[in-house]
Design an enzyme around this catalytic site. Sequence first.
Site, PDB file in Angstrom:
ATOM      1  N   GLY A  67       0.832  -1.190   0.000  1.00 46.90           N
ATOM      2  CA  GLY A  67       0.000   0.000   0.000  1.00 46.90           C
ATOM      3  C   GLY A  67       0.871   1.245   0.000  1.00 46.90           C
ATOM      4  O   GLY A  67       1.977   1.264  -0.562  1.00 46.90           O
ATOM      5  N   SER A  68       0.404   2.264   0.696  1.00 47.41           N
ATOM      6  CA  SER A  68       1.083   3.567   0.632  1.00 47.41           C
ATOM      7  C   SER A  68       2.471   3.545   1.257  1.00 47.41           C
ATOM      8  O   SER A  68       3.251   4.476   1.045  1.00 47.41           O
ATOM      9  CB  SER A  68       0.227   4.617   1.341  1.00 47.41           C
ATOM     10  OG  SER A  68      -1.033   4.670   0.724  1.00 47.41           O
ATOM     11  N   THR A  69       2.791   2.521   2.016  1.00 48.65           N
ATOM     12  CA  THR A  69       4.141   2.475   2.597  1.00 48.65           C
ATOM     13  C   THR A  69       5.181   2.310   1.498  1.00 48.65           C
ATOM     14  O   THR A  69       6.368   2.481   1.728  1.00 48.65           O
ATOM     15  CB  THR A  69       4.303   1.311   3.603  1.00 48.65           C
ATOM     16  OG1 THR A  69       4.001   0.087   2.951  1.00 48.65           O
ATOM     17  CG2 THR A  69       3.362   1.485   4.788  1.00 48.65           C
ATOM     18  N   PHE A  70       4.718   1.962   0.295  1.00 47.23           N
ATOM     19  CA  PHE A  70       5.639   1.786  -0.828  1.00 47.23           C
ATOM     20  C   PHE A  70       5.959   3.128  -1.494  1.00 47.23           C
ATOM     21  O   PHE A  70       6.854   3.221  -2.319  1.00 47.23           O
ATOM     22  CB  PHE A  70       4.976   0.843  -1.839  1.00 47.23           C
ATOM     23  CG  PHE A  70       5.882   0.351  -2.929  1.00 47.23           C
ATOM     24  CD1 PHE A  70       6.806  -0.664  -2.685  1.00 47.23           C
ATOM     25  CD2 PHE A  70       5.816   0.889  -4.218  1.00 47.23           C
ATOM     26  CE1 PHE A  70       7.626  -1.130  -3.693  1.00 47.23           C
ATOM     27  CE2 PHE A  70       6.650   0.426  -5.229  1.00 47.23           C
ATOM     28  CZ  PHE A  70       7.551  -0.590  -4.966  1.00 47.23           C
ATOM     29  N   LYS A  71       5.219   4.170  -1.124  1.00 52.64           N
ATOM     30  CA  LYS A  71       5.335   5.436  -1.850  1.00 52.64           C
ATOM     31  C   LYS A  71       6.728   6.044  -1.728  1.00 52.64           C
ATOM     32  O   LYS A  71       7.182   6.769  -2.617  1.00 52.64           O
ATOM     33  CB  LYS A  71       4.271   6.428  -1.370  1.00 52.64           C
ATOM     34  CG  LYS A  71       2.888   6.066  -1.926  1.00 52.64           C
ATOM     35  CD  LYS A  71       1.796   6.935  -1.347  1.00 52.64           C
ATOM     36  CE  LYS A  71       0.444   6.573  -1.955  1.00 52.64           C
ATOM     37  NZ  LYS A  71      -0.676   7.125  -1.170  1.00 52.64           N
TER      38      LYS A  71
END
Lengths: 379, 647
Positions: free
Chosen positions: B326-330
Amino acid sequence: MSYLEYSVKHVPTGPSKILHFNWALLLLISAVAGVGFLMLYSVAGGSFQPWAEPQMKRYALGVVVMFMCAMVPIWFWRSVSGAAYLGTLVLLVLVEVMGSVGMGAQRWIDLGFMRLQPSELMKVTLVMALAAYYDWLPPRKTSRPQYVLIPVILILIPTAMVLRQPDLGTSILLLTGGAIVMFAAGVHWGYFTAVISMGVGLVFAVFQSRGTSWQLLKDYQYRRIDTFLDPASDPLGAGYHITQSKIALGSGGWTGRGFMQGTQSRLNFLPEKHTDFIFTTLAEEFGYIGAISLLALYMLIILFCLASAISNRDRYASLLTIGVASTFFLFFAVNMSMVMGLAPVVGVPLPLVSYGGSAMLVLMLAFGLLQSAHVHRPR
Amino acid sequence: MRKNPQENAETHSRVTRRALLLGGAQLVFMGGLGLRMRQLQLEQADQFRLLAEENRINIRLIPPARGQIFDRNGVAIARNEPAYRITLVPEDAGDVDEVIARLASLIELDPGELEAAAAEMKRSPPFLPVTVADRISWEDLSRVAVNTPVLPGVTPEVGLSRFYPMRGDFAHVVGYVGPVSDYDLSKIENPDQLLRIPRFQIGKVGLEGKMEESLRGKAGTKRVEVNAVGRVMRELDRREGQQGDDVQLTIDQGLQSYTQARLGDESAAAIVMDCNTGDLLTVASAPTFDPNLFVEGISVAAYRELTDNDYRPLAAKTVQGTYPPGSTFKMITALAALEEGIAFPDHTVWCPGHLEVSNRRFHCWKRAGHGHVNLAQALRESCDVYFYELALEVGIDKISAMAARFGIGERFDLPMSGVAKGLNPTRDWKRDVRGADWVVGDTVNVSIGQGFVLTSPLQLAVMTARLATGRDVSPRLVKSINGVDTPQPPSKRLGINEAFLNEVRRGMYAVSNHRRGTAYGSRIIEDTNRLAGKTGTSQVRNITAAERARGVSRNEDLPWNRRDHALFVNFAPYDNPKYAVAVVVEHGGGGSKAAAPIARDITLQALHGGQPPLEAYPAKDRKRIEEQQERLQKLVPGRNLTRRDRA
């Protein structure tokens, strides 16, 4: 020469008979029995129970029996030889019948203090009967076929009965013991040669026929013979005992592992360590020196007996002595061959050493007769 | 009947001759016997003496004590406890039934165990001991011991058995041991003789299984004298074996136990890693189970309960579970774009709430859109469209290359069961595995950690540690073996411009400390312990257009197993990073609500080495936090649990 022909006035009477006793022989017998006590004490793990003490009591009883027999004049024994033989035969039939009429495979008669095996007694009475027969038979008729047949029948009846029990060891002893008395009595060489060559021929035929169209025995019987003759082929079954026995003997070395230090017997690797295989314990604990010493004691007993037989001019006495000595010889020769892997295991005890009542008492009885012959010898 | 004297003399001399012949033959035979004795006893004596020794001496194995497992401070995690049992030698007992009846009047006997013992007695020789009662208490053992005079053949015995004093807290890391099974033996090529000892315990899963070889140790031997039937007569000598290696973990038991309690019954995983050394301080997976159950032999019902549970208590979600980040990959997408010069601090993107890419509409989580956003704002508020735009320009190749530098898609070599590789998707991967070409929509999905990309909580923690330090730190679970430190190669710089990293870190700081940050509610207000993190909410389903139209997208309205995963990664303190933390709550909903508070609490525990002061929390939360701390304190096991406390 028969007892009827010599003057009995030179024969000692009363207590003076004791003086004419063959003391050396008694000493040798006691020495062998002593070895037996020692070994029985050792295999019990250093205890007089359960074997050494009963064995000592029986030996004491045996010595009494021996003296009693020795005090009775030999001509009395000669005159009851036939009856003794017949009586033993009746006992043999009796145990056979009792055994088959629902009392289990019982081969002994309970006398209260011991169990008497008629087959053991037969070893002595057969020798007595044969000696009496040849004493009665004019020597020139000894080798005539009809007079050879009679002792052969006398031997074969009990042999066959004992073989049926089945007690292979005792029947071999009876057969061979009887044959030796016949040989000593002077039966012609030819008979022995013929029988032996016939036997060899038969064995040869049996083995030659194996696998052919005229095969004499069934396959499983051959296999039984194989393991019987070569126990090493079945190391965990029939071969186990003999392998362990050889290990015990071999590990003794020159001087042995020391009294009560034999691991083979103490740890129960040896079968029948207190009876048939007691010699292995001796050989393991006292080594070659111990084993050869026992053999030397036995040899001395045989030599003393034969010397007594030769010096005795009475035919019955000398044949009896030779018969008893030879039976004794057969005992230890078969036993030692067996435990040393020279002969199949047939179940013959080591005389005077192995634990067992019947054999001990019968042997002492036989030695008593021998002593009687010695004491009452013609002078 | 009188006989001719001459004939008499003649017959006598014949008897004499034959007697001498017989005597001669007998002497020859005796000579033969003597020679045979000589052959056996003198010539072959050595050989036979050897055989006699072989007969007599039996070599028995002495099982070694299994290596113990400690935490980084020396707290016992797995140790060997004396296990008491009662054995019976039927031969010595005489009347077995009578003895067992007496035994039953002293202690409680299990009927099932007795039945098994009776069956064993029938099978085995009467001199071999049979276990009639296993795992009894010390009191019961003593009761039997003082009564042995009336219990012939009964022996109270003491052996060693594995015990995990921390129960479920280390179940997934350490695993458990169990008796060797035929299946175990079939897998091992050349099994150690030790494994054939009845009831010998070997590691089945987790570290116990992976480090079995060093934990097991070497068997000692004792030479015993046995008799023909195998009964032991006495011991001759013994050679002590080598006990198994003691293993010290990098894990801090206090923190681990706290984390486990904090996760509670959620289906969740949490990792705390030392940013600088890579030491894993906490590797927690919930719900958990008591590994001691497996040591003693778990009942079928209890085992079913564990396997049928939707929350998968047996799984080590920390390393086995893989989730879309999810957004932790951003941060990865951002760094790839920064390095390519596509993004720069003042570069802004217009977010209308969605982006059309090749006729497909990709939505931002915020339907109304974020308006103009720069990198820091995009991270802070987790704007999806910003990263879609970056990804379209950067391309998947750069993004997955950057992800690989941060450990995504890498299987870390930890002694735990089933360490997952995750998935760092590339064009090649899609062609080889999916048999289709990479399309731009895939890139858009990956840019926000959706689509193909899959990461384990461990990988997320490693990624965060690398972001915090700019170095390629690798995780380490074993601190030392038998007091010898396990080598950890010094970390190298990742080779990423520090300015770019700072840009991303600033964004992460804003996530937790800016009023509009997605995890502002889970901030730390201590100035020295500021936290920098990133929330993530990963979809486990595709929201259909119909659903969107109906407006059924509220997580709470969905069945548990279709809700979003909640994720949070962070490092702290912001200006001097010590710890990297990753938390995943399966189907927990939003990362800011479900995962961030847990991560914050764990981070504070780590920073303070225990209970943090309430002042570290925002003022309005303190009341709630205080209650929570009290509740959890009861659940965290003390450090001196013994076997008796368990009962």
